[in-house]
Motif scaffolding. Structure first.
Motif, mmCIF file in Angstrom:
data_model
loop_
_atom_site.group_PDB
_atom_site.id
_atom_site.type_symbol
_atom_site.label_atom_id
_atom_site.label_comp_id
_atom_site.label_asym_id
_atom_site.label_seq_id
_atom_site.Cartn_x
_atom_site.Cartn_y
_atom_site.Cartn_z
ATOM 1 N N GLU A 96 55.111 -55.281 -58.559
ATOM 2 C CA GLU A 96 55.745 -56.596 -58.704
ATOM 3 C C GLU A 96 55.807 -57.017 -60.170
ATOM 4 O O GLU A 96 54.922 -56.683 -60.964
ATOM 5 C CB GLU A 96 54.941 -57.635 -57.909
ATOM 6 C CG GLU A 96 55.549 -59.024 -57.854
ATOM 7 C CD GLU A 96 54.688 -60.007 -57.057
ATOM 8 O OE1 GLU A 96 54.945 -61.223 -57.176
ATOM 9 O OE2 GLU A 96 53.758 -59.558 -56.360
ATOM 10 N N ILE A 97 56.878 -57.734 -60.504
ATOM 11 C CA ILE A 97 56.999 -58.433 -61.789
ATOM 12 C C ILE A 97 57.006 -59.923 -61.475
ATOM 13 O O ILE A 97 57.695 -60.372 -60.558
ATOM 14 C CB ILE A 97 58.303 -58.062 -62.531
ATOM 15 C CG1 ILE A 97 58.453 -56.542 -62.652
ATOM 16 C CG2 ILE A 97 58.327 -58.722 -63.911
ATOM 17 C CD1 ILE A 97 57.385 -55.852 -63.437
ATOM 18 N N GLU A 98 56.226 -60.704 -62.216
ATOM 19 C CA GLU A 98 56.161 -62.135 -61.975
ATOM 20 C C GLU A 98 56.115 -62.884 -63.303
ATOM 21 O O GLU A 98 55.835 -62.304 -64.352
ATOM 22 C CB GLU A 98 54.916 -62.490 -61.151
ATOM 23 C CG GLU A 98 53.619 -62.183 -61.882
ATOM 24 C CD GLU A 98 52.358 -62.610 -61.137
ATOM 25 O OE1 GLU A 98 52.438 -62.788 -59.905
ATOM 26 O OE2 GLU A 98 51.314 -62.763 -61.796
ATOM 27 N N THR A 99 56.401 -64.168 -63.276
ATOM 28 C CA THR A 99 56.267 -64.993 -64.471
ATOM 29 C C THR A 99 54.780 -65.235 -64.738
ATOM 30 O O THR A 99 53.932 -64.956 -63.879
ATOM 31 C CB THR A 99 56.950 -66.357 -64.299
ATOM 32 O OG1 THR A 99 56.225 -67.117 -63.319
ATOM 33 C CG2 THR A 99 58.398 -66.191 -63.847
ATOM 34 N N TYR A 100 54.469 -65.759 -65.903
ATOM 35 C CA TYR A 100 53.059 -66.041 -66.199
ATOM 36 C C TYR A 100 52.506 -67.120 -65.281
ATOM 37 O O TYR A 100 51.285 -67.269 -65.134
ATOM 38 C CB TYR A 100 52.898 -66.436 -67.675
ATOM 39 C CG TYR A 100 53.209 -67.873 -68.006
ATOM 40 C CD1 TYR A 100 52.198 -68.829 -68.102
ATOM 41 C CD2 TYR A 100 54.526 -68.294 -68.222
ATOM 42 C CE1 TYR A 100 52.476 -70.159 -68.410
ATOM 43 C CE2 TYR A 100 54.815 -69.601 -68.540
ATOM 44 C CZ TYR A 100 53.792 -70.535 -68.627
ATOM 45 O OH TYR A 100 54.079 -71.841 -68.931
ATOM 46 N N GLN A 101 53.410 -67.867 -64.604
ATOM 47 C CA GLN A 101 52.993 -68.896 -63.647
ATOM 48 C C GLN A 101 52.904 -68.323 -62.228
ATOM 49 O O GLN A 101 52.736 -69.050 -61.266
ATOM 50 C CB GLN A 101 53.983 -70.058 -63.675
ATOM 51 C CG GLN A 101 54.019 -70.760 -65.034
ATOM 52 C CD GLN A 101 55.297 -71.573 -65.218
ATOM 53 O OE1 GLN A 101 56.389 -71.126 -64.870
ATOM 54 N NE2 GLN A 101 55.145 -72.769 -65.754
ATOM 55 N N HIS A 102 53.049 -66.983 -62.137
ATOM 56 C CA HIS A 102 52.889 -66.242 -60.880
ATOM 57 C C HIS A 102 54.039 -66.437 -59.899
ATOM 58 O O HIS A 102 53.862 -66.273 -58.683
ATOM 59 C CB HIS A 102 51.549 -66.566 -60.203
ATOM 60 C CG HIS A 102 50.368 -66.382 -61.110
ATOM 61 N ND1 HIS A 102 50.038 -65.162 -61.676
ATOM 62 C CD2 HIS A 102 49.442 -67.269 -61.574
ATOM 63 C CE1 HIS A 102 48.965 -65.302 -62.438
ATOM 64 N NE2 HIS A 102 48.585 -66.572 -62.397
ATOM 65 N N ASP A 103 55.228 -66.765 -60.387
ATOM 66 C CA ASP A 103 56.420 -66.783 -59.543
ATOM 67 C C ASP A 103 57.047 -65.392 -59.565
ATOM 68 O O ASP A 103 57.242 -64.804 -60.639
ATOM 69 C CB ASP A 103 57.438 -67.818 -60.056
ATOM 70 C CG ASP A 103 56.894 -69.245 -59.979
ATOM 71 O OD1 ASP A 103 56.222 -69.550 -58.989
ATOM 72 O OD2 ASP A 103 57.152 -70.030 -60.919
ATOM 73 N N THR A 104 57.382 -64.866 -58.396
ATOM 74 C CA THR A 104 57.902 -63.500 -58.296
ATOM 75 C C THR A 104 59.278 -63.381 -58.939
ATOM 76 O O THR A 104 60.188 -64.181 -58.670
ATOM 77 C CB THR A 104 57.993 -63.058 -56.827
ATOM 78 O OG1 THR A 104 56.671 -63.073 -56.266
ATOM 79 C CG2 THR A 104 58.563 -61.650 -56.713
ATOM 80 N N VAL A 105 59.420 -62.367 -59.789
ATOM 81 C CA VAL A 105 60.702 -62.048 -60.418
ATOM 82 C C VAL A 105 61.349 -60.865 -59.709
ATOM 83 O O VAL A 105 62.541 -60.857 -59.415
ATOM 84 C CB VAL A 105 60.513 -61.715 -61.922
ATOM 85 C CG1 VAL A 105 61.823 -61.244 -62.548
ATOM 86 C CG2 VAL A 105 59.956 -62.910 -62.667
ATOM 87 N N LYS A 106 60.526 -59.850 -59.411
ATOM 88 C CA LYS A 106 61.040 -58.642 -58.772
ATOM 89 C C LYS A 106 59.912 -57.954 -58.017
ATOM 90 O O LYS A 106 58.779 -57.919 -58.487
ATOM 91 C CB LYS A 106 61.624 -57.689 -59.822
ATOM 92 C CG LYS A 106 62.241 -56.427 -59.260
ATOM 93 C CD LYS A 106 62.836 -55.572 -60.376
ATOM 94 C CE LYS A 106 63.482 -54.311 -59.813
ATOM 95 N NZ LYS A 106 64.099 -53.481 -60.898
ATOM 96 N N GLU A 107 60.230 -57.403 -56.852
ATOM 97 C CA GLU A 107 59.262 -56.636 -56.071
ATOM 98 C C GLU A 107 59.765 -55.199 -55.905
ATOM 99 O O GLU A 107 60.964 -54.965 -55.767
ATOM 100 C CB GLU A 107 59.056 -57.257 -54.687
ATOM 101 C CG GLU A 107 58.259 -58.549 -54.703
ATOM 102 C CD GLU A 107 57.987 -59.067 -53.305
ATOM 103 O OE1 GLU A 107 56.811 -59.292 -52.977
ATOM 104 O OE2 GLU A 107 58.954 -59.245 -52.540
ATOM 105 N N TYR A 108 58.828 -54.264 -55.940
ATOM 106 C CA TYR A 108 59.171 -52.859 -55.737
ATOM 107 C C TYR A 108 58.662 -52.428 -54.373
ATOM 108 O O TYR A 108 57.487 -52.638 -54.050
ATOM 109 C CB TYR A 108 58.552 -51.982 -56.832
ATOM 110 C CG TYR A 108 59.088 -52.286 -58.216
ATOM 111 C CD1 TYR A 108 60.167 -51.584 -58.736
ATOM 112 C CD2 TYR A 108 58.514 -53.292 -59.000
ATOM 113 C CE1 TYR A 108 60.656 -51.855 -60.003
ATOM 114 C CE2 TYR A 108 59.002 -53.579 -60.270
ATOM 115 C CZ TYR A 108 60.069 -52.857 -60.761
ATOM 116 O OH TYR A 108 60.569 -53.146 -62.015
ATOM 117 N N LYS A 109 59.508 -51.802 -53.582
ATOM 118 C CA LYS A 109 59.157 -51.372 -52.241
ATOM 119 C C LYS A 109 59.113 -49.844 -52.162
ATOM 120 O O LYS A 109 59.711 -49.145 -52.985
ATOM 121 C CB LYS A 109 60.194 -51.905 -51.238
ATOM 122 C CG LYS A 109 60.301 -53.421 -51.199
ATOM 123 C CD LYS A 109 59.017 -54.062 -50.696
ATOM 124 C CE LYS A 109 59.184 -55.576 -50.548
ATOM 125 N NZ LYS A 109 57.926 -56.236 -50.105
#
Length: 436
Positions: free
Chosen positions: A324-337
């Protein structure tokens, strides 16, 4: 389309421009432990900190003197910010740096620690991955270094050509495959021989044909063997005999289907494995190749991928290191499956190899894994690498299952000797830790 790859190139100066505007993001383990973070001092000085020190040296890497590991793979994401747009605009107006995105890896710190401790003082590599998803849970390479002090020791490390501490042996170390390659030879024999169960061979400790002699490890005489027990006992003589019956052109095709001499579906830098077999190969080359010697060279991760495909009923899942990639505030930007690569063999062939690999544990060279709460299967190897036949690398590759859960472990120990003696106990420690 290729923005990530182009920007991630170590020679692209745009990285420096991004770093002037963004504080490099944090890298986390799968359970949200910090693996790499940027600490900003009161004077604005930025220091990259690696809380686990040497433990994730080649896996996470470093971000100075070029980049390796996850620091390289996710460089673009770590250097860009997907924080709330108003916040970013305010920071830019105030000439204040934005905070880069976080990267959540698939690494398990506890398994990494167990694998690292199991390797001990030896040089080599260990890989732990999930065969049904492709997640890489641990990746150890030794010798290692402390990325926190990479600047101070850079000249010393790069001057030491013998240790190769910067080399990720798990993906870039090329080694003779030894008896782990008998998985490939066995698969080819299964393809060519529908009545493989009728195979019989009497091992006297060596096999000679046309002035070419293959010896069993330490000259052991295995006696009367069928095909499965030739595999379980890792009988070089029997596999040399089998190799003389193989069609060399189809043997080459099987090797290529298992990704030898081919590109691997791996996102981080790796070396391509090599097998010399072809239609024109002479008898000596075929016999040596069949037991994983001669010119054959493989990486630990390649052996792990073949093992994972066997454990997953023939289907290889693409290995991945970031979930997963997320912002520093822990909001998801991208998920890898999980992503399927394809079938390396048929389901029936995989099931036969699973049976053979379980027999290695039940009655062969891997009995130190016998009788556990989980069911283990594998293949050992002792790969000669010099003219001194007494010296060999120790291999183990295998998997263990408990209920619906399975995990693959592949181990290469440089110069240790017998895979059954040295690598199998290491694998047991990792399986024990995984299944608790």
């Amino acid at each position: 389309v290729d923005a990530d790859e182009v920007i991630n190139n170590n020679y692209n100066s745009r990285q420096e421009l991004l770093a002037e505007k963004v504080v490099r993001g944090t890298i986390y383990s799968r359970d949200r432990q910090v693996l790499a973070e940027t600490i900003v001092g009161v004077d604005g000085t930025e220091t990259r900190n690696y809380p686990y020190g040497k433990l994730f040296a080649q896996a996470v890497g470093f971000s100075t003197h070029g980049k390796i590991g996850i620091e390289q793979l996710e460089n673009f994401n770590l250097l860009r910010s997907n924080a709330y747009v108003v916040e970013r605009i305010k920071n830019e107006i105030a000439e204040k740096k934005n905070i880069g995105d976080n990267v959540i890896t698939t690494f398990d710190p506890k398994l990494q620690q167990v694998a690292d401790e199991a390797m001990g003082v030896y040089s080599g590599a260990i890989l732990v991955m999930k065969p049904d998803t492709g997640e890489v849970l641990a990746m150890v390479s030794k010798p290692d270094y402390d990325p926190n002090t990479i600047n101070a020791v850079w000249d010393t490390i790069t001057a030491d050509e013998t240790s190769g501490a910067l080399l990720n042996r798990a993906t870039q170390g090329l080694y003779p495959a030894g008896s782990t390659f008998k998985i490939v030879t066995a698969l080819e024999y299964l393809k060519e021989t529908p009545d493989y169960e009728s195979y019989q061979f009497n091992c006297t400790g060596s096999y000679t044909k046309e002035d070419n002699t293959i010896n069993c490890y330490h000259g052991i005489s295995h006696g009367q063997l069928d095909f499965m027990h030739s595999f379980a006992e890792s009988c070089n003589s029997s596999f040399a005999n089998i190799s003389t019956q193989l069609d060399r052109k189809t043997f080459q095709k099987t090797c290529e289907e298992l990704l030898f001499n081919q590109k691997l579906p791996i996102p981080i830098p790796y070396k391509q494995s090599y097998v010399p077999i072809k239609a024109s190969s002479d008898l000596e080359e075929v016999m040596q190749t069949a037991i994983g010697q001669g010119e054959t060279q493989v990486t630990p991760i390649h052996i792990a991928l073949i093992t994972a495909a066997i454990a997953n009923d023939g289907i290889l899942m693409k290995p991945y290191f970031v979930s997963e990639i997320e912002t520093y505030q822990h909001d998801t930007v991208k998920e890898y499956k999980p992503d399927k690569y394809g079938a390396l063999m048929s389901e029936e062939e995989a099931h036969i190899l699973q049976t053979f690999m379980r027999e290695v544990v039940e009655s062969g060279t891997g009995t130190k894994l016998k009788g556990q709460a989980y069911t283990a299967a594998g293949k050992t190897g002792s790969a000669e690498y010099t003219s001194d036949k007494s010296e060999s690398h120790a291999w183990f590759t295998g998997y263990a299952t408990q209920g619906e859960d399975s995990v693959v472990v592949t181990i290469l120990i440089e110069g240790a000797g017998s895979g059954g003696e040295y690598a199998v106990p290491m694998a047991k420690r990792i399986f024990d830790a995984y299944f608790k």
